[in-house]
Motif scaffolding. Sequence first.
Motif, PDB file in Angstrom:
ATOM      1  N   THR A 418      29.639  26.247  50.026  1.00  0.00           N
ATOM      2  CA  THR A 418      28.447  26.648  49.281  1.00  0.00           C
ATOM      3  C   THR A 418      28.903  26.858  47.845  1.00  0.00           C
ATOM      4  OG1 THR A 418      27.577  27.753  51.248  1.00  0.00           O
ATOM      5  CG2 THR A 418      26.555  28.312  49.158  1.00  0.00           C
ATOM      6  N   ASN A 419      28.809  25.790  47.075  1.00  0.00           N
ATOM      7  CA  ASN A 419      29.505  25.770  45.780  1.00  0.00           C
ATOM      8  C   ASN A 419      28.620  26.321  44.662  1.00  0.00           C
ATOM      9  OD1 ASN A 419      27.752  23.641  45.757  1.00  0.00           O
ATOM     10  ND2 ASN A 419      29.291  22.052  45.511  1.00  0.00           N
ATOM     11  N   ASN A 420      28.384  27.619  44.724  1.00  0.00           N
ATOM     12  CA  ASN A 420      27.654  28.258  43.634  1.00  0.00           C
ATOM     13  C   ASN A 420      28.400  29.496  43.166  1.00  0.00           C
ATOM     14  OD1 ASN A 420      26.784  30.581  45.235  1.00  0.00           O
ATOM     15  ND2 ASN A 420      25.365  29.172  46.245  1.00  0.00           N
ATOM     16  N   TYR A 421      27.955  30.047  42.033  1.00  0.00           N
ATOM     17  CA  TYR A 421      28.673  31.160  41.427  1.00  0.00           C
ATOM     18  C   TYR A 421      28.610  32.427  42.289  1.00  0.00           C
ATOM     19  CZ  TYR A 421      28.547  28.111  37.374  1.00  0.00           C
ATOM     20  OH  TYR A 421      28.700  27.039  36.540  1.00  0.00           O
ATOM     21  N   GLN A 422      27.519  32.592  43.032  1.00  0.00           N
ATOM     22  CA  GLN A 422      27.431  33.765  43.893  1.00  0.00           C
ATOM     23  C   GLN A 422      28.528  33.741  44.946  1.00  0.00           C
ATOM     24  OE1 GLN A 422      25.513  36.603  43.851  1.00  0.00           O
ATOM     25  NE2 GLN A 422      26.881  37.192  45.538  1.00  0.00           N
ATOM     26  N   MET A 423      28.712  32.587  45.590  1.00  0.00           N
ATOM     27  CA  MET A 423      29.764  32.480  46.599  1.00  0.00           C
ATOM     28  C   MET A 423      31.144  32.602  45.952  1.00  0.00           C
ATOM     29  SD  MET A 423      30.314  32.247  49.819  1.00  0.00           S
ATOM     30  CE  MET A 423      28.708  31.720  50.442  1.00  0.00           C
ATOM     31  N   LEU A 424      31.293  32.044  44.758  1.00  0.00           N
ATOM     32  CA  LEU A 424      32.571  32.171  44.056  1.00  0.00           C
ATOM     33  C   LEU A 424      32.845  33.636  43.731  1.00  0.00           C
ATOM     34  CD1 LEU A 424      34.963  30.612  42.852  1.00  0.00           C
ATOM     35  CD2 LEU A 424      33.661  30.413  40.724  1.00  0.00           C
ATOM     36  N   LYS A 425      31.802  34.371  43.351  1.00  0.00           N
ATOM     37  CA  LYS A 425      31.950  35.804  43.090  1.00  0.00           C
ATOM     38  C   LYS A 425      32.470  36.519  44.334  1.00  0.00           C
ATOM     39  CE  LYS A 425      28.898  39.741  41.997  1.00  0.00           C
ATOM     40  NZ  LYS A 425      28.436  40.203  43.306  1.00  0.00           N
ATOM     41  N   ASP A 426      31.970  36.112  45.485  1.00  0.00           N
ATOM     42  CA  ASP A 426      32.396  36.746  46.738  1.00  0.00           C
ATOM     43  C   ASP A 426      33.824  36.359  47.136  1.00  0.00           C
ATOM     44  OD1 ASP A 426      29.886  37.845  46.834  1.00  0.00           O
ATOM     45  OD2 ASP A 426      29.068  36.336  48.197  1.00  0.00           O
ATOM     46  N   THR A 427      34.399  35.381  46.425  1.00  0.00           N
ATOM     47  CA  THR A 427      35.744  34.897  46.752  1.00  0.00           C
ATOM     48  C   THR A 427      36.790  35.453  45.788  1.00  0.00           C
ATOM     49  OG1 THR A 427      34.618  32.847  47.403  1.00  0.00           O
ATOM     50  CG2 THR A 427      36.991  32.778  47.389  1.00  0.00           C
ATOM     51  N   VAL A 428      36.353  36.263  44.827  1.00  0.00           N
ATOM     52  CA  VAL A 428      37.282  36.791  43.833  1.00  0.00           C
ATOM     53  C   VAL A 428      38.398  37.598  44.486  1.00  0.00           C
ATOM     54  CG1 VAL A 428      37.494  38.377  41.883  1.00  0.00           C
ATOM     55  CG2 VAL A 428      35.633  36.731  41.930  1.00  0.00           C
ATOM     56  N   ASN A 429      38.092  38.280  45.603  1.00  0.00           N
ATOM     57  CA  ASN A 429      39.134  39.070  46.275  1.00  0.00           C
ATOM     58  C   ASN A 429      40.307  38.203  46.711  1.00  0.00           C
ATOM     59  OD1 ASN A 429      38.026  41.586  46.000  1.00  0.00           O
ATOM     60  ND2 ASN A 429      36.934  41.532  47.952  1.00  0.00           N
ATOM     61  N   TYR A 430      40.006  36.996  47.195  1.00  0.00           N
ATOM     62  CA  TYR A 430      41.076  36.080  47.616  1.00  0.00           C
ATOM     63  C   TYR A 430      42.017  35.804  46.446  1.00  0.00           C
ATOM     64  CZ  TYR A 430      43.400  31.687  48.857  1.00  0.00           C
ATOM     65  OH  TYR A 430      44.337  30.716  49.090  1.00  0.00           O
ATOM     66  N   LEU A 431      41.441  35.514  45.291  1.00  0.00           N
ATOM     67  CA  LEU A 431      42.256  35.181  44.123  1.00  0.00           C
ATOM     68  C   LEU A 431      42.986  36.408  43.602  1.00  0.00           C
ATOM     69  CD1 LEU A 431      39.641  32.844  42.417  1.00  0.00           C
ATOM     70  CD2 LEU A 431      41.650  32.172  43.732  1.00  0.00           C
ATOM     71  N   SER A 432      42.315  37.559  43.673  1.00  0.00           N
ATOM     72  CA  SER A 432      42.958  38.796  43.228  1.00  0.00           C
ATOM     73  C   SER A 432      44.160  39.125  44.102  1.00  0.00           C
ATOM     74  CB  SER A 432      41.946  39.934  43.255  1.00  0.00           C
ATOM     75  OG  SER A 432      42.544  41.145  42.863  1.00  0.00           O
ATOM     76  N   GLN A 433      44.022  38.931  45.403  1.00  0.00           N
ATOM     77  CA  GLN A 433      45.131  39.199  46.326  1.00  0.00           C
ATOM     78  C   GLN A 433      46.291  38.240  46.104  1.00  0.00           C
ATOM     79  OE1 GLN A 433      43.207  39.029  50.131  1.00  0.00           O
ATOM     80  NE2 GLN A 433      41.998  40.886  49.743  1.00  0.00           N
ATOM     81  N   LEU A 434      45.985  37.034  45.693  1.00  0.00           N
ATOM     82  CA  LEU A 434      47.045  36.089  45.367  1.00  0.00           C
ATOM     83  C   LEU A 434      47.824  36.552  44.140  1.00  0.00           C
ATOM     84  CD1 LEU A 434      48.367  33.321  46.007  1.00  0.00           C
ATOM     85  CD2 LEU A 434      46.631  32.271  44.515  1.00  0.00           C
TER      86      LEU A 434
END
Length: 856
Positions: A418-434
């Motif tokens: 689901t390639n929208n900014y809302q879903m990307l916002k919900d994925t920030v934790n993954y990148l932060s943990q990296l």
Amino acid sequence: MKRFLLPILLLAISLGCKKTNPNEPPEPEPQVVTPLVQTGLVTTDKNFPGANEMITITFNPGKGNAALNATTGDVYIHWGVVTNSSNGSWKYVKSDFNTADPSSKMIRQANGSYSITITPQTFFNVPPGEQILKIAMVFKNTDASIVARNTDGSDIYIPVYSSGLHVRFLGPEMAPTSTPSPVVANVTVGQQLEISGVASQSANLKLTLNDIEFANAANATQIIGKATITTIGEQVIKITANGSVQQSFKVTATGAVTTAALPSGAKPNGVTFLNNGGSAILALYAPQKNYVYALGDFNNWTATANSYMKRTADGNTWWIQLDGLDPNTEYAYQFWVDGTIKIADPYTEKVLDPNYDQYIPATNYANFGTYPTGKTTGIVSTMKASQSPYSWTNPAITRPAKNDLVIYELLLRDFLGTNNYQMLKDTVNYLSQLGVNAIELLPVNEFEGNNSWGYNPSFYFALDKYYGSKPMLQAFVDACHAKGIAVILDVVFNHAEGQSPMVQLYWDAANNRPAANNPWFNAVAPHSAIKFGNDFNHESMATRNFVKDVLKFWMQEYRIDGYRFDFTKGFTQKASSDDAAMSAKDDSRIAILKDYNNYIRSIDPNAYVILEHLCSDEEEKLLAAEGMMLWNNLNHSFMEASMGWLTNSNFNRGLFTTHGFAQADGLVSYMESHDEERMMYKNLQYGNAAGAYNVKDLNTALKRQELCAAFLFTMPGPKMIWQFGELGYDISIDHNGRTGEKPLLWDYNKQAARVALKNAFARFIALKKNNSIFKSNNIVANLSGAVKYIKLSEGTNTVVVVGNFDVNTQTASVDMGTTGTWYDVANNSTISLAGSSYIANLAPGEYHIFSKALLQ
């Protein structure tokens, strides 16, 4: 003033929207009228050609886009028909586009035109009972390398008539359009037009101007009359037979242009709202144009005296004040320039696209607006006075120092299902943990089509709707800032595509390129070695001002933390025919980039400026000294080392000292970016082997990636990861075409070996960010050969990174500088050295990160 002739029929396709691949099935067309006049590009020997009669079609190569005007060889037609059952699309197409079909070869005439005679029903093998409505065509040379179309690049249509009464105009000549009524442009108030028409049968004929009769003929097949134009704006001329059968066209008349300064407080470009949104000033920078109308929902898309735009005294800017607007209503609008082209506002924040909007998922962006179908053609701009401002929850961010940057380059299309900014916002934790502390988004401003990397820009202030709305992107930036993650926007100022209104506004149709007087673009790129799209001229102040407006907009409206400039090597006006000449030091290019950098820092002194420059070290050193960062592509050497091939595996270009830089923070080094082949794909396809050790083995290949990452992240300077590199993404860049969609493989997070690689990335990133020694300028390294090492010193501490990149066991011998206990960070162990040298046999792929002091 140049008059454009109406080709036999025009399809509603703007310069940038035309089919770029003639082999693709034609798209369903919008409403198109019967042709009014058979002068210009294509003519037939009959006024009302029928499906079952022989007709001769003549093509004038000097008309339309004139692509075949210089051709003296054979000319073929690529053609088909539109029928009552084809839903507006081509049908019964004669042969493949690239085939030189003998049945479609035209005969060259003495005057340079080309002719062919056919009976449509039998020539196209249309079954009896199926009605041909139009013949659709383009013209081409033998190998189809040159294609002739209408002036605006659209396909050509000849109407086919059934029996009965029909009427049409024979004159005057019409300007290109494909709105429901063609238009005679460049008519002035007081001008008298001679109007002629013809009927297929004897009938009582009448000509009217705005429903007022000015000529009639009883029981006739032809009629001629004269209409005098008395007012500015749009008027309608009709031919009527027996009171019911009719055809019409529009006359848009011009008069004296009012010279007036822009009202105080009005922006020099785009929209300025006044009176609480009840009024708006529209402004368009368009030097050397003769007149402009503002068309839109506010005037039912009709050119009137009230929509005739004023011009500033310098002749450069057109403007109009619109009153009586509803602040809560979103209005679509365009500028109609010189009666020949309709463009959207280059400064609009949202466009409506008749071709691609229908494919935007509602989950990404719902209810974004309705295109004014039947009222205009091409892309339209939008404006709305009353819009709720985004409520920022994180008004400021303490940005990571440049030396600490770990950037995650991301293409939203290929990152999430689901390639929208809302879903990307919900994925920030993954990148932060990296552990990444900056996200670099591939271009998100309006680009051509929906499925793209984004490097084909058309509108620079408009967010491409395919990924979501303005508040959704603002919320994503806000969420990143809450995690201490900066957001860097990839911007493309080397070139723009044909949908750009600035390209269309000054276009050389005969040569299919920007016109020589285009204020922003070169007619021909001065550098022939590398060319993309239509080439910006950054020595032009019009371009410079436009770029600065764009940069300011995104920083203020979206709180972007910085920019990655695409292909800044192209910001040159120096002629070159090879990459070496293009990459040589260019003082003008340096001055241009310094100007942009200074402007960005005048808005935000701490904003990041990253250049994909790839020029000479001499030039890049000067840019780095100004605080800019340069992309540092290490893909080839890391790729070779990862595969176990050592000859071209020297990492020394990862060190700022080899570039002549004074500091490490000027180089953004990476093993992969969107542009390079994926390292894991190469490992699995072409990895080296010795005995039981084989880089093509998945687990071994992933450990090789870990080995490479250990060296990348411990070299001082900012770093970048391409999305999923931390999981060993192994799908080729050429899968589904280089820029085509790639598989989403989030299931990699369920594979232990890939998770181990991700965890290693996270460890290395944490080491880099938490320990100042990885910023040290005190570096000793040997980065060629099988055993490579880096030694960093800071105060009393020393860190040594050593690894074996061969597929065979190799002996490491490194001067550590001191004896005693060393912490092995990579393996959570210690070693004790009696002497100052580390000597050990390293297995293939084995590496260590030794530190004299305990690292965080």
